[in-house]
Design a protein around this motif. Structure first.
Motif, PDB file in Angstrom:
ATOM      1  N   LEU A  26       1.940   8.532  -5.991  1.00 34.21           N
ATOM      2  CA  LEU A  26       1.038   9.685  -5.992  1.00 34.21           C
ATOM      3  C   LEU A  26       1.753  10.949  -5.527  1.00 34.21           C
ATOM      4  O   LEU A  26       1.622  12.015  -6.147  1.00 34.21           O
ATOM      5  N   SER A  27       2.559  10.876  -4.473  1.00 42.77           N
ATOM      6  CA  SER A  27       3.266  12.068  -3.992  1.00 42.77           C
ATOM      7  C   SER A  27       4.335  12.500  -4.986  1.00 42.77           C
ATOM      8  O   SER A  27       4.542  13.700  -5.197  1.00 42.77           O
TER       9      SER A  27
ATOM     10  N   ASP B 100       0.811  -1.218   0.000  1.00 47.23           N
ATOM     11  CA  ASP B 100       0.000   0.000   0.000  1.00 47.23           C
ATOM     12  C   ASP B 100       0.841   1.263   0.000  1.00 47.23           C
ATOM     13  O   ASP B 100       0.389   2.309  -0.438  1.00 47.23           O
ATOM     14  N   TRP B 101       2.089   1.208   0.463  1.00 48.21           N
ATOM     15  CA  TRP B 101       2.940   2.396   0.490  1.00 48.21           C
ATOM     16  C   TRP B 101       3.387   2.794  -0.907  1.00 48.21           C
ATOM     17  O   TRP B 101       3.638   3.972  -1.170  1.00 48.21           O
ATOM     18  N   ALA B 102       3.517   1.860  -1.802  1.00 44.59           N
ATOM     19  CA  ALA B 102       3.956   2.177  -3.163  1.00 44.59           C
ATOM     20  C   ALA B 102       2.965   3.103  -3.846  1.00 44.59           C
ATOM     21  O   ALA B 102       3.348   4.030  -4.565  1.00 44.59           O
ATOM     22  N   ARG B 103       1.700   2.899  -3.617  1.00 39.66           N
ATOM     23  CA  ARG B 103       0.669   3.741  -4.216  1.00 39.66           C
ATOM     24  C   ARG B 103       0.827   5.192  -3.755  1.00 39.66           C
ATOM     25  O   ARG B 103       0.753   6.127  -4.557  1.00 39.66           O
ATOM     26  N   TYR B 104       1.065   5.398  -2.463  1.00 43.59           N
ATOM     27  CA  TYR B 104       1.212   6.757  -1.928  1.00 43.59           C
ATOM     28  C   TYR B 104       2.507   7.407  -2.393  1.00 43.59           C
ATOM     29  O   TYR B 104       2.561   8.608  -2.642  1.00 43.59           O
ATOM     30  N   LEU B 105       3.551   6.623  -2.527  1.00 40.93           N
ATOM     31  CA  LEU B 105       4.826   7.148  -2.996  1.00 40.93           C
ATOM     32  C   LEU B 105       4.708   7.639  -4.440  1.00 40.93           C
ATOM     33  O   LEU B 105       5.180   8.735  -4.777  1.00 40.93           O
TER      34      LEU B 105
ATOM     35  N   VAL C 122       4.399  16.253  -6.674  1.00 42.20           N
ATOM     36  CA  VAL C 122       5.579  17.125  -6.636  1.00 42.20           C
ATOM     37  C   VAL C 122       5.946  17.550  -8.051  1.00 42.20           C
ATOM     38  O   VAL C 122       6.227  18.729  -8.320  1.00 42.20           O
ATOM     39  N   TYR C 123       5.932  16.610  -8.988  1.00 46.70           N
ATOM     40  CA  TYR C 123       6.248  16.932 -10.382  1.00 46.70           C
ATOM     41  C   TYR C 123       5.232  17.908 -10.955  1.00 46.70           C
ATOM     42  O   TYR C 123       5.592  18.905 -11.597  1.00 46.70           O
ATOM     43  N   LEU C 124       3.955  17.648 -10.732  1.00 45.12           N
ATOM     44  CA  LEU C 124       2.903  18.533 -11.233  1.00 45.12           C
ATOM     45  C   LEU C 124       3.026  19.918 -10.621  1.00 45.12           C
ATOM     46  O   LEU C 124       2.889  20.944 -11.315  1.00 45.12           O
ATOM     47  N   GLY C 125       3.316  19.990  -9.327  1.00 48.68           N
ATOM     48  CA  GLY C 125       3.494  21.289  -8.668  1.00 48.68           C
ATOM     49  C   GLY C 125       4.672  22.056  -9.248  1.00 48.68           C
ATOM     50  O   GLY C 125       4.598  23.278  -9.457  1.00 48.68           O
TER      51      GLY C 125
END
Length: 190
Positions: A161-162, A154-159, A166-169
């Motif tokens: 997404l974040s 489940d941590w891979a999904r959040y990594l 960061v890239y989009l920002g």
């Protein structure tokens, strides 16, 4: 030879192919077939045993098998020879190319289950069964035999997404700076 008669109104076997009636067909077929090796030669039959318990090795063939250091065959019938062996070590053993299992000595069975085993089973989320829990074992095996279970992190999904956020920002921040005139676009964008 065996004959089984069944009649269903729709011309079928009327449930004879479904449980529990299908057992009749299976057992009848096995009865008709019999032992497929009953007339074959060079066949060795030995059952599983325990350390220190004698087991009889039955050999069916034209000639008596050669004696070894711990086996001596005696004729008990035409083309049938028997020998008795007392295993001294547990594990799998071979006699005339037939494998059999040798379990722990019978007196060890009186000690019961080791507390270390019970702790290991509890730590790994398993369950111990008694010899009378055949139905529960079958249900558990059927429930757990669903094929390959995917392992999900489940941590891979959040990594991911974040990292995307960061890239989009960063892209949005650079675009805003170009449009407000604070920096120049070096990539050809106006």
């Amino acid at each position: 030879m065996a004959t089984i008669t069944s009649y269903g109104g729709d011309g079928s076997l009327d449930g004879l192919l479904s449980r529990p009636d299908s057992l009749l067909l299976t057992k009848s077929t096995n009865y008709v077939i019999g032992d497929p090796e009953r007339k074959a030669g060079g066949v060795t039959d030995v059952s599983d045993t325990r350390v220190g318990s004698p087991v009889t090795v039955v050999y069916r063939g034209e000639a008596r098998p050669e004696a070894t250091e711990n086996l001596s065959f005696s004729a008990v019938g035409p083309g049938v020879y028997e020998a008795t062996i007392v295993p001294t070590e547990q594990g799998y053993q071979d006699v005339l190319d037939s494998a059999f299992a040798v379990n722990y000595p019978v007196e060890y069975g009186g000690f019961g289950t080791s507390p270390a085993l019970e702790a290991a089973v509890a730590d790994t989320g398993g369950r111990l069964y008694d010899e009378n829990d055949a139905a529960e074992i079958a249900t558990s095996a059927r429930d757990n035999a669903s094929g390959v279970k995917p392992v999900r992190d489940d941590w891979a999904r959040y990594l991911v997404l974040s990292a995307f956020l960061v890239y989009l920002g960063e892209v949005l921040l650079r675009r805003l700076q170009v449009y407000r005139g604070r920096t120049q676009s070096e990539g050809g964008l106006i």
